[in-house]
Design an enzyme around this catalytic site. Structure first.
Site, PDB file in Angstrom:
ATOM      1  CB  SER A  20      -0.643  -0.025   0.989  1.00  0.00           C
ATOM      2  OG  SER A  20      -1.660   1.193   1.772  1.00  0.00           O
TER       3      SER A  20
ATOM      4  CE1 TYR B 184      -3.976  -1.904   5.207  1.00  0.00           C
ATOM      5  CE2 TYR B 184      -2.939   0.447   4.672  1.00  0.00           C
ATOM      6  CZ  TYR B 184      -3.451  -0.539   3.838  1.00  0.00           C
ATOM      7  OH  TYR B 184      -3.850  -0.679   2.646  1.00  0.00           O
TER       8      TYR B 184
END
Length: 363
Positions: A184, A197
């Site tokens: 990501s 995250y």
């Protein structure tokens, strides 16, 4: 009789410049065309390859499974929930794919190795591994617990490590294989309110880039995929803490806006093409590419800007550690026309719980 007159020096220079410009443009055009042809030539034919995709029961994982299936690949897909997994398998089979569906929690070492053994026994080998499984917990640091960090690391770091180490022996023995790790932009830039995250994704990026270097000698190609915001509908199944309604509102807006996010189908095709080329990295979406480059050049400035952004974010400082789903955190804003594209993607890619009962969103 009209006599020929020698062109002036200025005219000759302008003519030469014009010819040079045309020649340069022609050369650039030829180079671009040659590069496009070379890239197409370099793309591997994946027909008949066996692809193992984690987290493929819905969202981005399911979209990638469809893209690989369209190229004639055989699929082994996994997820933690059998009902969702069977829905995905049935949809893929309706599209003509050969599919093996395996319930697995990639965070567990034994589960991961058992799944790889089952897929290998069924198909004979695994040619391509796509590590996609993920979880998202959204909220300010004050609302996050140590368990939130553990869960994120278990799924998005240890899950990647577990599956990869289980698959590598057979790839090394054959001296061939391809691995795509879906990380990501949050693994390059620590985004406020996504700290568990981002922490796990930073670790996954490090692992992916490290094995890319170490496995090159074994002819195993590793692609680090760095998506920005994507319209996959995954915000519906994220977890929200603190002021959950406010957190869900901003998150759903970002996951829906066409200018800020990339469509799931387009992103899935980009990943499959990167795997076919054997690219070492692909950053999905122009905003993510710009953000990565700016942060690489001026990381201190980027962090300072994000500090200012954090002060303006909704729910900053909220301490409530209670977990809420996206569907439990709806508001007038999250149901508005501004999030329509994200909601449409969610229905198409089986993100909404009611689809389990109604079949809504089946392709």
């Amino acid at each position: 009789m009209r006599m020929w007159k020698m062109p002036s020096r200025r005219t000759l220079m302008m003519g030469a410049a014009g010819i040079a410009t045309v020649g340069t443009l022609a050369g650039v055009g030829a180079a671009v065309g040659a590069r496009a042809l070379w890239r197409r030539f370099r793309m591997a034919d994946l027909r008949g390859n066996v692809v193992l995709i984690t987290g493929a029961s819905r969202g981005f994982g399911f979209a990638m499974a469809q893209e690989f299936a369209r190229l004639g690949c055989k699929l082994a897909i996994c997820a933690r929930t059998n009902e969702d997994l069977q829905w995905a398998a049935d949809e893929l089979r309706r599209e003509g794919a050969e599919v093996l569906a395996i319930v697995c929690d990639v965070a567990g070492y034994d589960d991961a190795h058992a799944m790889v053994r089952q897929a290998t026994q069924h198909f004979g080998r695994i040619d391509i591994l796509v590590n996609n499984a993920g979880v998202i917990t959204v909220g300010p640091l004050e609302s996050q617990t140590i368990e939130d960090f553990r869960v994120a690391m278990d799924v998005m770091y240890w899950g990647v490590v577990n599956i990869t180490l289980a698959v590598l022996p057979q790839m090394k023995a054959r001296r061939s294989g391809r691995i795509a790790n879906i990380t990501s932009i949050g693994g390059r830039i620590a985004v406020p309110h996504l700290l568990p995250y981002s922490s796990a994704k930073f670790a996954a990026v490090g692992f992916s880039e490290g094995i890319c270097a170490e496995l090159a000698k074994d002819n195993i190609k590793v692609t680090t995929v760095v998506p920005g915001l994507m319209r996959t509908g995954s915000h519906v199944n994220a977890t929200f803490k603190g002021d959950n309604h406010a957190e869900y509102a901003w998150f759903s807006l970002g996951a829906s806006a066409p200018g800020a996010s990339i469509g799931a189908r387009r992103a899935a095709r980009a990943v499959v093409n990167a795997v076919r080329r054997g690219s070492t990295e692909t950053i999905l979406s122009i905003p993510a590419q710009i953000a990565a480059r700016v942060h690489g050049l001026a990381p201190g400035t980027t962090t300072a800007v994000l500090g200012v952004v954090n002060r303006m974010m909704p729910g900053t400082g909220a301490t409530d550690p209670t977990r809420h789903s996206g569907t439990d955190s709806e508001s007038t804003l999250s149901r508005s026309f501004l999030t329509k594209f994200g909601r449409d993607a969610g229905h198409e890619l089986h993100q909404y719980p009611e689809q389990k009962l109604t079949g809504e969103g089946a392709a």
